[in-house]
Enzyme design. Structure first.
Site, PDB file in Angstrom:
ATOM      1  N   GLU A 293      43.642  32.160  42.255  1.00 35.45           N
ATOM      2  CA  GLU A 293      42.428  32.699  42.855  1.00 35.45           C
ATOM      3  C   GLU A 293      41.635  33.431  41.775  1.00 35.45           C
ATOM      4  O   GLU A 293      42.183  34.296  41.085  1.00 35.45           O
ATOM      5  CB  GLU A 293      42.745  33.674  43.996  1.00 35.45           C
ATOM      6  CG  GLU A 293      43.430  33.066  45.190  1.00 35.45           C
ATOM      7  CD  GLU A 293      43.601  34.065  46.326  1.00 35.45           C
ATOM      8  OE1 GLU A 293      42.894  35.099  46.335  1.00 35.45           O
ATOM      9  OE2 GLU A 293      44.452  33.812  47.200  1.00 35.45           O
TER      10      GLU A 293
ATOM     11  N   ARG B 260      42.214  23.564  46.910  1.00 31.48           N
ATOM     12  CA  ARG B 260      43.261  24.382  47.519  1.00 31.48           C
ATOM     13  C   ARG B 260      42.951  24.545  48.998  1.00 31.48           C
ATOM     14  O   ARG B 260      41.810  24.780  49.389  1.00 31.48           O
ATOM     15  CB  ARG B 260      43.315  25.747  46.840  1.00 31.48           C
ATOM     16  CG  ARG B 260      44.410  26.703  47.330  1.00 31.48           C
ATOM     17  CD  ARG B 260      44.311  27.955  46.486  1.00 31.48           C
ATOM     18  NE  ARG B 260      45.335  28.951  46.726  1.00 31.48           N
ATOM     19  CZ  ARG B 260      45.100  30.184  47.163  1.00 31.48           C
ATOM     20  NH1 ARG B 260      43.861  30.559  47.479  1.00 31.48           N
ATOM     21  NH2 ARG B 260      46.087  31.062  47.282  1.00 31.48           N
TER      22      ARG B 260
ATOM     23  N   GLU C  58      50.017  35.334  47.773  1.00 33.28           N
ATOM     24  CA  GLU C  58      50.049  36.667  47.161  1.00 33.28           C
ATOM     25  C   GLU C  58      51.267  37.453  47.649  1.00 33.28           C
ATOM     26  O   GLU C  58      51.167  38.487  48.313  1.00 33.28           O
ATOM     27  CB  GLU C  58      48.750  37.424  47.448  1.00 33.28           C
ATOM     28  CG  GLU C  58      47.554  36.805  46.745  1.00 33.28           C
ATOM     29  CD  GLU C  58      46.281  37.614  46.886  1.00 33.28           C
ATOM     30  OE1 GLU C  58      45.438  37.552  45.981  1.00 33.28           O
ATOM     31  OE2 GLU C  58      46.122  38.314  47.912  1.00 33.28           O
TER      32      GLU C  58
END
Length: 378
Positions: free
Chosen positions: A275, A76, A166
């Site tokens: 995550e 990522r 997020e």
């Protein structure tokens, strides 16, 4: 994941590929845990600061190669628009993508759509971007399209792109802020921005890239339902449901398992833990402060103590949870900055507040938890 204090400092400072993940198309063993990887965006800076990495046998290798040899499939990459010098801008991410390809890793792109950290506590518009919604709708489209084209042009096309980082409370504030101070909710503006970003991704890569929507509510079922129910109401098209899961903030393993099971049944989407991290010690590697310092914040401390063995057990349990997701929709996990050993701060001159959440010790020696990247048994 943002930095130094997750809730305080950082609040201030389709297509064939998708069909292979759809229930009834492929066997469970071929669908589950298809993504096993890590966000390694700090790696070049750490190497420039003198960081070196060793595998479980003590051999010096680049961190991405160590993880790939253990079975990792993806890297990522965080992308900021105009960050401080040395941090993860487009050029740095493109360079790291070439290293990922050499190691045999596919790419997960994480554009923050900001100049620096974006998370549930802040989503600032890049300084060079317009601020009005109509112009931002165009900008997020063209930026996403051009970003994907740049990665494809050098032979490192993205396998997955998330539209923002997020985004539980929106993105590109204030235009796309879900919950502005006046007490209203801006779902139409927020979801229009998402749709424009997704349209840019499709223009660049069609169904060859999978689109993920990423929030930070791994063990919080009510919050997850609220967000993705609204996403469905406003007709936002996406391929992967992404979650951050840090148990010190997002609940126990039992909470995670219940939420992922509910989401799989409710939305029918592959689920990626975009995550994940867990402490292997409560010691501070650079002596300048860490985010996680109290073992009492770990909800399953009896099962997973803050030791190297406890961290390894935690990752093994995460694997089990993902393998148990209904419909084999547990796509996989991405450890967050497992290489962030002491040496580079979350901003210039600051500390490394996550050096006890890594999968390498303070000297760069791999910890047993890296075995979690292995391919699941058939």
């Amino acid at each position: 994941m943002p930095h130094v204090s997750r809730r305080s400092l950082l609040a201030g400072a389709g297509g064939a590929a998708l069909a292979a993940l759809t229930p009834g198309v492929a066997s469970a063993s071929s669908r589950a845990l298809r993504v096993r990887g890590a966000d390694l965006s700090f790696l070049p800076q750490l190497e420039e600061a003198g960081g070196r990495y060793r595998d479980l046998r003590g051999r010096v290798r680049p961190a991405e190669q160590i993880l790939a040899r253990e079975g990792a499939t993806h890297m990522r990459l965080r992308v900021w628009v105009d960050p401080p010098d040395g941090y993860s801008d487009r050029a740095r991410a493109l360079h790291l993508a070439r290293r990922a390809k050499k190691a045999g890793l596919k790419i997960v792109l994480d554009p923050h759509y900001s100049d620096f950290w974006a998370d549930p506590g802040k989503q600032p518009i890049p300084a060079s971007w317009p601020t009005g919604l109509p112009a931002l709708l165009t900008k997020i489209h063209t930026y996403t399209r051009d970003l994907l084209r740049d990665f494809a042009r050098q032979g490192t096309p993205a396998d997955i792109i998330q539209i923002g980082n997020e985004i539980t409370n929106g993105l590109l504030w204030p235009a796309g802020q879900l919950y502005p101070p006046d007490g209203t909710q801006q779902w139409p503006a927020f979801t229009d921005l998402l749709k424009s970003g997704i349209a840019g991704a499709r223009e660049a890569a069609g169904d060859h890239v999978r689109v993920m929507l990423h929030i930070d509510r791994g063990g919080k079922m009510g919050d997850t339902r609220w967000f993705f129910d609204n996403i469905a109401t406003y007709g936002v098209p996406y391929d992967i449901l992404g979650q951050s899961y840090y148990p010190m903030w997002h609940g126990s393993i039992a909470d995670l398992q219940a939420n992922l099971a509910d989401s799989a049944t409710r939305y029918g989407k592959p689920i990626l833990l975009a995550e994940v991290a867990y402490p292997w010690t409560m010691t501070d590697g650079d002596g300048r402060g860490n985010i996680v310092t109290d073992p009492a914040t770990l909800p399953d401390l009896d099962q997973f103590p803050a030791t190297a063995a406890g961290q390894a057990a935690f990752y093994e349990r995460v694997r089990q949870v993902l393998l148990a997701v209904p419909g084999s929709l547990g796509l996989g996990f991405l450890a967050w900055e497992p290489e962030w050993i002491p040496g580079v701060g979350w901003e210039p001159g600051a500390e490394a507040p996550n050096d006890n959440l890594t999968q390498f010790d303070f000297t760069g020696r791999a910890l047993p938890s890296i075995r979690a990247y292995r391919r699941p048994a058939a």
